[in-house]
Motif scaffolding. Structure first.
Motif, PDB file in Angstrom:
ATOM      1  N   LEU A  51       8.305  10.986  12.791  1.00  0.00           N
ATOM      2  CA  LEU A  51       6.935  10.572  12.482  1.00  0.00           C
ATOM      3  C   LEU A  51       6.912   9.051  12.443  1.00  0.00           C
ATOM      4  N   ASP A  52       6.247   8.441  13.418  1.00  0.00           N
ATOM      5  CA  ASP A  52       6.194   6.983  13.548  1.00  0.00           C
ATOM      6  C   ASP A  52       5.128   6.436  12.598  1.00  0.00           C
ATOM      7  N   LEU A  53       5.545   5.537  11.668  1.00  0.00           N
ATOM      8  CA  LEU A  53       4.641   4.996  10.649  1.00  0.00           C
ATOM      9  C   LEU A  53       4.404   3.503  10.820  1.00  0.00           C
ATOM     10  N   HIS A  54       4.654   2.967  11.994  1.00  0.00           N
ATOM     11  CA  HIS A  54       4.412   1.538  12.211  1.00  0.00           C
ATOM     12  C   HIS A  54       2.943   1.201  11.992  1.00  0.00           C
ATOM     13  N   THR A  55       2.051   2.117  12.356  1.00  0.00           N
ATOM     14  CA  THR A  55       0.640   2.008  11.986  1.00  0.00           C
ATOM     15  C   THR A  55       0.400   3.073  10.934  1.00  0.00           C
ATOM     16  N   ALA A  56       0.533   2.687   9.674  1.00  0.00           N
ATOM     17  CA  ALA A  56       0.571   3.662   8.581  1.00  0.00           C
ATOM     18  C   ALA A  56      -0.702   4.484   8.477  1.00  0.00           C
ATOM     19  N   ILE A  57      -1.838   3.890   8.844  1.00  0.00           N
ATOM     20  CA  ILE A  57      -3.105   4.613   8.704  1.00  0.00           C
ATOM     21  C   ILE A  57      -3.342   5.590   9.850  1.00  0.00           C
ATOM     22  N   LYS A  58      -2.520   5.533  10.871  1.00  0.00           N
ATOM     23  CA  LYS A  58      -2.653   6.452  12.003  1.00  0.00           C
ATOM     24  C   LYS A  58      -1.269   6.813  12.528  1.00  0.00           C
ATOM     25  N   PRO A  59      -0.550   7.684  11.827  1.00  0.00           N
ATOM     26  CA  PRO A  59       0.820   8.041  12.221  1.00  0.00           C
ATOM     27  C   PRO A  59       0.827   8.909  13.477  1.00  0.00           C
ATOM     28  N   THR A  60       1.948   8.874  14.176  1.00  0.00           N
ATOM     29  CA  THR A  60       2.113   9.690  15.382  1.00  0.00           C
ATOM     30  C   THR A  60       3.460  10.393  15.350  1.00  0.00           C
ATOM     31  N   VAL A  61       3.520  11.582  15.926  1.00  0.00           N
ATOM     32  CA  VAL A  61       4.760  12.362  15.998  1.00  0.00           C
ATOM     33  C   VAL A  61       5.412  12.131  17.350  1.00  0.00           C
ATOM     34  N   LYS A  62       6.684  11.726  17.316  1.00  0.00           N
ATOM     35  CA  LYS A  62       7.448  11.470  18.529  1.00  0.00           C
ATOM     36  C   LYS A  62       8.491  12.581  18.713  1.00  0.00           C
ATOM     37  N   ILE A  63       8.308  13.384  19.734  1.00  0.00           N
ATOM     38  CA  ILE A  63       9.260  14.453  20.040  1.00  0.00           C
ATOM     39  C   ILE A  63      10.467  13.849  20.765  1.00  0.00           C
TER      40      ILE A  63
ATOM     41  N   SER B 120       0.839  -1.203   0.000  1.00  0.00           N
ATOM     42  CA  SER B 120       0.000   0.000   0.000  1.00  0.00           C
ATOM     43  C   SER B 120       0.870   1.247   0.000  1.00  0.00           C
ATOM     44  N   THR B 121       0.383   2.298  -0.643  1.00  0.00           N
ATOM     45  CA  THR B 121       1.102   3.570  -0.689  1.00  0.00           C
ATOM     46  C   THR B 121       0.210   4.665  -0.111  1.00  0.00           C
ATOM     47  N   TYR B 122       0.793   5.462   0.776  1.00  0.00           N
ATOM     48  CA  TYR B 122       0.031   6.513   1.449  1.00  0.00           C
ATOM     49  C   TYR B 122       0.655   7.879   1.171  1.00  0.00           C
ATOM     50  N   LEU B 123      -0.210   8.878   1.096  1.00  0.00           N
ATOM     51  CA  LEU B 123       0.231  10.263   0.951  1.00  0.00           C
ATOM     52  C   LEU B 123      -0.153  10.997   2.232  1.00  0.00           C
ATOM     53  N   TYR B 124       0.855  11.600   2.889  1.00  0.00           N
ATOM     54  CA  TYR B 124       0.633  12.337   4.124  1.00  0.00           C
ATOM     55  C   TYR B 124       0.760  13.830   3.841  1.00  0.00           C
ATOM     56  N   ILE B 125      -0.271  14.597   4.212  1.00  0.00           N
ATOM     57  CA  ILE B 125      -0.266  16.046   3.980  1.00  0.00           C
ATOM     58  C   ILE B 125      -0.357  16.763   5.319  1.00  0.00           C
ATOM     59  N   GLU B 126       0.612  17.630   5.588  1.00  0.00           N
ATOM     60  CA  GLU B 126       0.590  18.439   6.809  1.00  0.00           C
ATOM     61  C   GLU B 126      -0.245  19.695   6.536  1.00  0.00           C
ATOM     62  N   GLN B 127      -1.292  19.888   7.320  1.00  0.00           N
ATOM     63  CA  GLN B 127      -2.240  20.975   7.099  1.00  0.00           C
ATOM     64  C   GLN B 127      -2.412  21.822   8.359  1.00  0.00           C
ATOM     65  N   GLN B 128      -3.080  22.938   8.187  1.00  0.00           N
ATOM     66  CA  GLN B 128      -3.435  23.833   9.302  1.00  0.00           C
ATOM     67  C   GLN B 128      -2.220  24.229  10.138  1.00  0.00           C
ATOM     68  N   GLN B 129      -1.149  24.595   9.430  1.00  0.00           N
ATOM     69  CA  GLN B 129       0.057  25.112  10.090  1.00  0.00           C
ATOM     70  C   GLN B 129       0.625  24.147  11.137  1.00  0.00           C
TER      71      GLN B 129
END
Length: 236
Positions: free
Chosen positions: A127-139, A65-74
């Motif tokens: 950006l953690d992509l282990h769950t590609a459909i629900k990514p999370t940002v790790k500071i 599967s291929t996913y496109l991630y778009i960062e929005q709303q600043q």
């Protein structure tokens, strides 16, 4: 009175029909004369694609599967689309973030993550992509506020504490020209104020992030060749 009512009804019906035709025209995809190039405008895509974005990137997982991630709303929202099949682009999820500022995608890290850099010298995160459909940002705690990065293979990177100057993307108009008939070249469409562009080399799909949201340019000949390739692989 009945004649007047019938006339009004006919006029209303005609107006409704014209309005429907007008709306359909607005949402109709744009094709080249050869039908090899198809341009999907933001209104042809899921509603979430009509929101302008700050940056985006493509990611392919191990399941094909291929996913496109778009960062929005600043930097406040990360929207995910499944673009595995360019003819059936699907909205997957919108993840609300607590990012301090907008960010840019830098490079893959470890196969299932992406290094991101916050603008205005606010540091980096993963950006953690282990769950590609629900990514999370790790500071990452303890890092310098700014600096350039250098990779250490795929599993690590170095952050160098030195001034980092963010280069702002300059909006440019992209025009698609059909030359399938060289004697009669044709302007297919113009995409306004594009800040970012990414291409899926497998399907030949070009993604443009402009002022009106996401625009997708499909190349049917490349898509068909790729589908044939996948079928041949699966039959071996």
């Amino acid at each position: 009175m009945k004649a007047i009512s019938s006339k009004r009804a006919a006029t209303f019906a005609m107006s409704a029909l014209l309005a429907l035709i007008s709306v359909s025209a607005v949402h109709a995809e744009v094709r080249s004369k050869s039908n090899d190039i198809i341009v999907l405008q933001p209104t042809d895509l899921p509603e979430q694609a009509q929101t302008p974005g700050n940056s985006f990137f493509l990611y392919s997982d191990n399941d094909g599967s291929t996913y496109l991630y778009i960062e929005q709303q600043q930097g406040a929202r990360l929207t995910t689309f499944n673009v595995t099949d360019p003819s059936k682009i699907k909205f997957v999820s919108s993840t609300m973030l607590t990012s301090p500022v907008p960010f840019d995608f830098v490079r893959p890290v470890g196969g299932r993550a992406e290094l991101i850099r916050f603008r205005d010298g606010k540091g980096v995160a993963v950006l953690d992509l282990h769950t590609a459909i629900k990514p999370t940002v790790k500071i990452i705690s303890g890092l310098s506020e700014s600096g350039s990065t250098e990779p250490l293979g795929e599993q690590a990177f170095m952050l160098i504490s030195e001034p980092y100057n963010y280069i702002r993307a300059i909006p440019r108009d992209y025009q698609v020209i059909d030359i399938s008939s060289p004697s009669d070249p044709l302007l297919v469409t113009t995409v306004k104020e594009v800040k970012h562009r990414v291409v899926n080399g497998d399907t030949g799909t070009t993604f443009l992030l402009g002022s009106g949201g996401l625009t997708v340019i499909r190349r049917l000949s490349v898509e068909n060749d790729y589908k044939t390739h996948l079928m041949q692989l699966s039959s071996n």
